[in-house]
Each structure stands twice: as structure tokens, then as C-alpha cells.
Design a protein around this motif. Structure first.
Motif, PDB file in Angstrom:
ATOM      1  N   VAL A 433       0.848  -1.192   0.000  1.00  0.00           N
ATOM      2  CA  VAL A 433       0.000   0.000   0.000  1.00  0.00           C
ATOM      3  C   VAL A 433       0.885   1.244   0.000  1.00  0.00           C
ATOM      4  CG1 VAL A 433      -1.623   1.353   1.389  1.00  0.00           C
ATOM      5  CG2 VAL A 433      -1.905  -1.130   1.197  1.00  0.00           C
ATOM      6  N   THR A 434       0.513   2.224  -0.832  1.00  0.00           N
ATOM      7  CA  THR A 434       1.130   3.543  -0.744  1.00  0.00           C
ATOM      8  C   THR A 434       0.041   4.604  -0.832  1.00  0.00           C
ATOM      9  OG1 THR A 434       1.478   3.769  -3.131  1.00  0.00           O
ATOM     10  CG2 THR A 434       3.280   2.812  -1.848  1.00  0.00           C
ATOM     11  N   CYS A 435       0.283   5.728  -0.175  1.00  0.00           N
ATOM     12  CA  CYS A 435      -0.594   6.886  -0.340  1.00  0.00           C
ATOM     13  C   CYS A 435       0.001   7.772  -1.427  1.00  0.00           C
ATOM     14  CB  CYS A 435      -0.748   7.643   0.973  1.00  0.00           C
ATOM     15  SG  CYS A 435      -2.059   8.886   0.887  1.00  0.00           S
ATOM     16  N   SER A 436       0.261   7.147  -2.556  1.00  0.00           N
ATOM     17  CA  SER A 436       0.792   7.830  -3.723  1.00  0.00           C
ATOM     18  C   SER A 436       0.416   7.020  -4.944  1.00  0.00           C
ATOM     19  CB  SER A 436       2.315   7.960  -3.653  1.00  0.00           C
ATOM     20  OG  SER A 436       2.847   8.379  -4.901  1.00  0.00           O
ATOM     21  N   PRO A 437      -0.023   7.684  -6.017  1.00  0.00           N
ATOM     22  CA  PRO A 437      -0.298   6.959  -7.251  1.00  0.00           C
ATOM     23  C   PRO A 437       0.904   6.933  -8.196  1.00  0.00           C
ATOM     24  CG  PRO A 437      -1.135   9.176  -7.462  1.00  0.00           C
ATOM     25  CD  PRO A 437      -0.484   9.088  -6.083  1.00  0.00           C
ATOM     26  N   HIS A 438       2.007   7.543  -7.809  1.00  0.00           N
ATOM     27  CA  HIS A 438       3.168   7.652  -8.695  1.00  0.00           C
ATOM     28  C   HIS A 438       3.598   6.251  -9.139  1.00  0.00           C
ATOM     29  CE1 HIS A 438       6.951   8.894 -10.403  1.00  0.00           C
ATOM     30  NE2 HIS A 438       6.823  10.136  -9.966  1.00  0.00           N
ATOM     31  N   LEU A 439       3.731   6.063 -10.429  1.00  0.00           N
ATOM     32  CA  LEU A 439       4.043   4.733 -10.952  1.00  0.00           C
ATOM     33  C   LEU A 439       5.364   4.199 -10.420  1.00  0.00           C
ATOM     34  CD1 LEU A 439       2.908   5.156 -14.665  1.00  0.00           C
ATOM     35  CD2 LEU A 439       1.685   4.025 -12.797  1.00  0.00           C
ATOM     36  N   ALA A 440       6.320   5.087 -10.164  1.00  0.00           N
ATOM     37  CA  ALA A 440       7.613   4.636  -9.638  1.00  0.00           C
ATOM     38  C   ALA A 440       7.489   4.054  -8.237  1.00  0.00           C
ATOM     39  CB  ALA A 440       8.607   5.799  -9.630  1.00  0.00           C
ATOM     40  N   GLU A 441       6.465   4.484  -7.488  1.00  0.00           N
ATOM     41  CA  GLU A 441       6.289   4.012  -6.111  1.00  0.00           C
ATOM     42  C   GLU A 441       5.297   2.861  -6.012  1.00  0.00           C
ATOM     43  OE1 GLU A 441       6.659   7.252  -2.971  1.00  0.00           O
ATOM     44  OE2 GLU A 441       5.516   8.271  -4.536  1.00  0.00           O
ATOM     45  N   THR A 442       4.602   2.575  -7.089  1.00  0.00           N
ATOM     46  CA  THR A 442       3.540   1.576  -7.039  1.00  0.00           C
ATOM     47  C   THR A 442       3.888   0.398  -7.937  1.00  0.00           C
ATOM     48  OG1 THR A 442       2.310   2.833  -8.720  1.00  0.00           O
ATOM     49  CG2 THR A 442       1.795   3.296  -6.435  1.00  0.00           C
ATOM     50  N   ARG A 443       3.454   0.462  -9.166  1.00  0.00           N
ATOM     51  CA  ARG A 443       3.607  -0.667 -10.077  1.00  0.00           C
ATOM     52  C   ARG A 443       5.073  -1.046 -10.307  1.00  0.00           C
ATOM     53  NH1 ARG A 443       0.577   0.454 -15.373  1.00  0.00           N
ATOM     54  NH2 ARG A 443      -0.984   0.821 -13.748  1.00  0.00           N
ATOM     55  N   LEU A 444       5.933  -0.046 -10.468  1.00  0.00           N
ATOM     56  CA  LEU A 444       7.332  -0.356 -10.781  1.00  0.00           C
ATOM     57  C   LEU A 444       8.049  -0.998  -9.603  1.00  0.00           C
ATOM     58  CD1 LEU A 444       8.351   2.765 -12.912  1.00  0.00           C
ATOM     59  CD2 LEU A 444       7.523   0.527 -13.662  1.00  0.00           C
ATOM     60  N   VAL A 445       7.713  -0.598  -8.377  1.00  0.00           N
ATOM     61  CA  VAL A 445       8.293  -1.249  -7.198  1.00  0.00           C
ATOM     62  C   VAL A 445       7.900  -2.719  -7.158  1.00  0.00           C
ATOM     63  CG1 VAL A 445       8.139  -1.398  -4.672  1.00  0.00           C
ATOM     64  CG2 VAL A 445       8.549   0.809  -5.772  1.00  0.00           C
ATOM     65  N   VAL A 446       6.616  -2.992  -7.347  1.00  0.00           N
ATOM     66  CA  VAL A 446       6.132  -4.375  -7.297  1.00  0.00           C
ATOM     67  C   VAL A 446       6.772  -5.202  -8.410  1.00  0.00           C
ATOM     68  CG1 VAL A 446       4.108  -5.852  -7.487  1.00  0.00           C
ATOM     69  CG2 VAL A 446       3.974  -3.707  -6.189  1.00  0.00           C
ATOM     70  N   GLU A 447       6.800  -4.665  -9.605  1.00  0.00           N
ATOM     71  CA  GLU A 447       7.373  -5.413 -10.721  1.00  0.00           C
ATOM     72  C   GLU A 447       8.844  -5.703 -10.502  1.00  0.00           C
ATOM     73  OE1 GLU A 447       6.500  -3.036 -14.123  1.00  0.00           O
ATOM     74  OE2 GLU A 447       4.384  -3.683 -14.230  1.00  0.00           O
ATOM     75  N   ASP A 448       9.565  -4.746  -9.940  1.00  0.00           N
ATOM     76  CA  ASP A 448      10.992  -4.950  -9.696  1.00  0.00           C
ATOM     77  C   ASP A 448      11.233  -6.032  -8.649  1.00  0.00           C
ATOM     78  OD1 ASP A 448      13.734  -4.217 -10.198  1.00  0.00           O
ATOM     79  OD2 ASP A 448      13.746  -3.259  -8.232  1.00  0.00           O
ATOM     80  N   VAL A 449      10.429  -6.031  -7.590  1.00  0.00           N
ATOM     81  CA  VAL A 449      10.591  -7.047  -6.545  1.00  0.00           C
ATOM     82  C   VAL A 449      10.227  -8.431  -7.079  1.00  0.00           C
ATOM     83  CG1 VAL A 449       9.703  -7.847  -4.321  1.00  0.00           C
ATOM     84  CG2 VAL A 449      10.287  -5.431  -4.635  1.00  0.00           C
ATOM     85  N   LEU A 450       9.132  -8.541  -7.811  1.00  0.00           N
ATOM     86  CA  LEU A 450       8.696  -9.846  -8.312  1.00  0.00           C
ATOM     87  C   LEU A 450       9.636 -10.382  -9.385  1.00  0.00           C
ATOM     88  CD1 LEU A 450       4.802  -9.542  -8.465  1.00  0.00           C
ATOM     89  CD2 LEU A 450       6.297 -10.282  -6.592  1.00  0.00           C
ATOM     90  N   ARG A 451      10.301  -9.492 -10.084  1.00  0.00           N
ATOM     91  CA  ARG A 451      11.254  -9.924 -11.103  1.00  0.00           C
ATOM     92  C   ARG A 451      12.400 -10.728 -10.478  1.00  0.00           C
ATOM     93  NH1 ARG A 451      12.589  -5.133 -12.784  1.00  0.00           N
ATOM     94  NH2 ARG A 451      10.735  -4.943 -14.096  1.00  0.00           N
TER      95      ARG A 451
END
Length: 504
Positions: A433-451
Motif C-alpha cells: 500500500v502507498t498513499c501515492s499513485p506515482h508509478l515509480a512508487e507503485t507498479r514499478l516497485v512491485v514489478e521490480d521485486v517480483l522480477r
């Protein structure tokens, strides 16, 4: 020119205060008022708003932490307190818009003005263009404020500038600013009072969520609208009906828009509600409630007995999870790295029955996964972030954050999510969860960790959110597996939710 001499220094009087351009030229023109008739100061509400702006600028303070104790100390209450709050918060929110207006009314670059003088001008501009204050009162009271705090010379400048501001209606000012902007995005940033980099990031986040990027103006406007105070009735501790029934008749409480746990307060002090005063309920945005409820509703495989809030401070989500845990016979561990915030968590949990909260743990969340591998069934990672989703609550944040903050925060976010995935058992669920919609803090963080790891599957976060809203309510979300809430669509903070389940 002497290296220590700054432009404008020749306009300072013996006390170091900036004189007006007219005074420095020897122009002795005076206002028609007699000296005895000129306002030497202003009322306590405007003075309080000014002092808040100076604390925010000079000490990097947060307005929501400075203003309430200041109002109490000065015994400013009722309508005066409401006026001071709107004046301070509105000026901070719309600073960018007002600076664009003032730049057209001041005969020098705004950065050459003393910061106290610029704050006075912003306060006056907000009263003229953003509040229902008669123009003559807005000008005269702000001139009095200037005379009291920045000197008689600058007060004459304030009078002249604000009269220029008042001659043009807000809509015409906005039309001029848009016409002069080099491109549509800059026009939106200036009129919508957000830094350009934030405006660009929000527009990209809208597109990434499958929304029309043209919604950016509506989103910025929602950020500039004061949010309603929302309460949470913590399940297992109190119901929304019981909160309303126990509140005094003078307190106005209405159901929330989405959740059965949410109540909207009609402007009174939350502590006037007994359930809030004793900790069974609390102040919590409906979006913040929703993501915690969604974690508890997400499907997992196996037991459901031990939950972890990895970044628990100041405790709102932890208290909501603890109430749910009490209903299910589960236990909660709340981790917080900062000792003073850990104490806030303990206070938020004070109404939870004994035995539900296993402990409030003070430590680095990045180390929990290594220290307690596979120890939890559900883990919440409410990661530290830029807070771009809550700019309507902390208006000064938009002017403090920079793109450079992202590098530090996204590294921390990746580490915390990795620790959470280590701490959850196979079959267990992690909510990022983040209180930010910034793609660098949301989708890209998750994708980087799962990679970098295998055996983790994404769950449908939208389905989990829809499962916790009031039955029959249509919660509009994108068609992605993660979920993004928006102020202009949902009336909540822009909370992001990704749900992950660890494979057996």
C-alpha cells in the motif's frame, strides 16, 4: 557591486525591513487616511494564519501540527478558528496559482521579495480570489498585517499589489495564465497549483490506471479541495450505528460513501464523539480504511491466525486490523521503526481487547523478514512514500517534495516489500500500500521485486476492495489486478493497493 550586496538591499530601513520602491525613490505620497486611522495590525485569526505560513516556510513544519495548538494557545475558537484554518490551508494549497497571479502584479521577480512579505501577499490574494471576504476588508486587513510584521513601506506595496489583484476576477486570471503558458501541462500545473513534475507524474499515473489523462485538471482541483473529516468505526470494537448513537446531538455524523465502517463528521471536533475519545473509533480516510479491510478480505490458503503491520505508525490501519483480528481470533504484531511513532501506535490500540495485540515492535521493517521468516499469515506494507495521494491533507508537501526523493523512497519500498514477502508464510497474503499513485512508487516497485523472486502470485485487489464496500455499491476501478483510488473519482486519498500471495 559588493559581493555581499543583494538586489533590494538599498530599500531596507535602519531596522533591516524592506522599504517600498516609492519610499526608496523619495516619493512621499501617502494614503488618504490619517496616521491615527491606519490599521496597525489585524485580527488574531489572520495573524495565526500568517504565523503558520512562517513556521511552514522557516521551520519545515507541517500546518496540521502547527495550527491546532496555536489556536488553542491563543484561544481562537468557533468561526475565527474556521477562518484561520481555511486561510492558512487554502493559501498553502493554492500558492502556485497565487504566485502566478502575483507575478503579473509585482514589479520584480517574486524570488526577490522577502519571504514574510510574499506570505502576506499570498494570504491577501487568497482572501480576494479564494474566500468570501469583501475586497475592501481583504485589502485593509492584509495591509494591517503587513504593517505589523514587515513594516510600513512594504505595507504600501501590499496595498497597491492587492488592489491590482482585486481588479480582475479569478476566472479571468486563470484564463490569462493558461494563455501565457508554454504548453497545456504547464497551464494545468500553474492554474491547478501543483509543481510541474508532480502534475506530470499524476497525469502519467492516470494513464497507467487506464483513465483519461485529461482528468488531470479534475484531479488537481480535488487536491485543492479541503477533505471532509472521516471517522472509522473499528470492527470488533464498535459499529457505525453505535458510534452515531453514542454521539451528542450537536455532532453531525453521516454514513460514508463506500464502507460500512465509515462516518463523515460535519465539522465538529472528533474528540466530541465518545467512541473516538476512548479509541474504539478514530479519524481515518475512507481509502485508508478500504485497503486495510481488503487485506483482511483477501483469500489465503491455510491458517489465518497471525497478522503483521510492518510500518504501523501512527496506528490507524493497525487499530482497524486489530479490531478485525479480534473478531476472528487472530493476533496482530505492529512494527514501527521510530520510537515516538511506536508510542502513537500503542495509543491507537488502547481500546483493543487484551490478547489481540501480541506486541508493538520497534525495529527496522527491512529486517523482519530475516528475523521472522514465514511467521505471518497476513502482512500489511503501508510503505513510506512521497504522499502525493494526500496532498489535500498536507498541502505544503507538494512544495517540499522533489523528484530526487523518489530514488531514496523507492529503494526503501522495494526492501520493505521484499521483507514482507519473506515474513509471510507460503499461502499467506501481503498487501503493498502507498498513499501515492506515482508509478515509480507503485507498479514499478512491485514489478521490480517480483522480477527477482519466484513463487508469488498477484491477487485481484479490485475484487477484494469491492467485497468490503456497502452491498449494492458500485466502486469504479480499473481493470488491472492492482487497484488505485482517486480523490476526484472516489473522494478518498489516492491510495494504491497490490495484493500478493506466496505460493506453497
Amino acid at each position: 557591486m559588493n559581493a555581499d550586496h543583494r538586489p533590494g538591499d538599498d530599500r531596507r530601513d535602519a531596522r533591516g525591513r524592506q522599504r517600498s520602491a516609492a519610499r526608496s525613490r523619495g516619493d512621499r505620497t501617502r494614503t488618504a487616511q490619517a496616521p491615527s486611522q491606519r490599521r496597525r495590525g489585524t485580527d488574531p485569526a489572520r495573524t495565526a494564519a500568517y504565523d503558520v505560513l512562517r513556521e511552514v516556510d522557516g521551520s519545515d513544519a507541517y500546518a496540521n501540527l502547527v495550527l491546532p495548538p496555536l489556536l488553542r494557545e491563543r484561544r481562537i475558537t468557533g468561526r475565527d478558528a474556521a477562518f484561520a484554518t481555511e486561510l492558512a490551508y487554502g493559501t498553502l494549497r493554492l500558492r502556485g496559482r497565487y504566485d502566478a497571479v502575483l507575478a503579473r502584479c509585482v514589479d520584480r521577480p517574486l524570488e526577490r521579495l522577502d519571504p514574510p512579505l510574499l506570505d502576506v501577499l499570498r494570504l491577501g490574494t487568497h482572501q480576494i480570489l479564494g474566500m468570501r471576504v469583501p475586497q475592501h476588508a481583504a485589502v485593509s486587513e492584509t495591509v494591517g498585517l503587513a504593517r505589523q510584521h514587515v513594516g510600513a513601506g512594504p505595507a504600501q506595496m501590499v496595498n497597491a499589489v492587492l488592489r491590482k489583484v482585486a481588479r480582475t476576477p479569478l476566472d479571468d486570471w486563470l484564463q490569462q495564465i493558461r494563455a501565457d503558458a508554454p504548453d497545456p501541462l504547464t497551464a494545468s500545473a500553474l492554474t491547478g497549483s501543483h509543481p510541474l513534475w508532480v502534475t506530470r507524474a499524476l497525469r502519467e499515473a492516470l494513464a497507467g490506471d487506464g483513465r483519461d489523462p485529461a482528468e488531470i485538471d479534475a484531479l488537481l482541483e480535488a487536491d485543492n479541495t479541503a477533505p471532509r473529516v472521516t471517522l472509522v468505526a473499528r470492527p470488533g470494537l464498535v459499529s457505525a450505528h453505535e458510534v452515531r448513537a453514542g454521539a451528542p446531538d450537536s455532532v453531525d455524523l453521516a454514513p460514508g460513501r463506500w464502507l460500512p465502517t465509515a462516518l463523515v463528521l460535519g465539522g465538529q471536533d472528533p474528540l466530541a464523539v465518545p467512541a473516538v475519545a476512548d479509541g474504539r473509533a478514530g479519524v481515518q480516510d475512507e481509502g485508508s480504511q478500504a485497503v486495510a479491510l481488503a487485506l483482511a478480505a483477501a483469500p489465503l490458503d491455510g491458517p489465518d491466525e497471525r497478522w503483521l503491520d510492518l510500518c504501523a505508525g501512527p496506528g490507524g490501519k493497525a487499530a482497524l486490523l486489530a479490531g478485525l483480528a479480534a473478531q476472528r481470533g487472530a493476533r496482530l504484531v505492529a512494527n514501527e521503526v521510530a520510537p515516538h511513532r511506536a508510542r502513537l501506535v500503542e495509543r491507537a490500540l488502547r481500546a483493543v481487547p487484551d490478547g489481540v495485540v501480541e506486541r508493538v515492535r520497534t525495529g527496522d521493517g527491512r529486517e523482519v523478514g530475516e528475523q521472522e521468516p514465514g511467521a505471518y499469515d497476513r502482512v500489511l506494507v503501508d510503505a513510506p512514500c512521497t504522499g502525493l495521494g494526500a496532498l489535500r491533507r498536507r498541502p505544503e508537501s507538494r512544495w517540499r517534495r522533489t523528484p530526487a526523493d523518489l530514488a531514496v523512497l523507492t529503494g526503501l519500498q522495494r526492501d520493505l516489500l521484499g521483507s514482507a514477502l519473506d515474513a509471510v508464510r507460503p499461502g499467506g497474503v501481503v498487501a503493498y500500500v502507498t498513499c501515492s499513485p506515482h508509478l515509480a512508487e507503485t507498479r514499478l516497485v512491485v514489478e521490480d521485486v517480483l522480477r527477482r523472486r519466484e513463487g508469488v502470485e498477484r491477487l485481484d485487489a479490485g475484487a477484494a476492495l469491492r467485497s468490503v464496500v456497502v452491498p449494492g455499491t458500485d466502486l469504479p476501478l480499473g481493470d488491472r489486478q492492482d487497484a488505485q483510488l482517486w480523490p476526484h473519482v472516489h473522494g478518498t486519498d489516492a491510495m494504491h493497493l497490490t495484493l500478493l500471495r506466496k505460493a506453497h
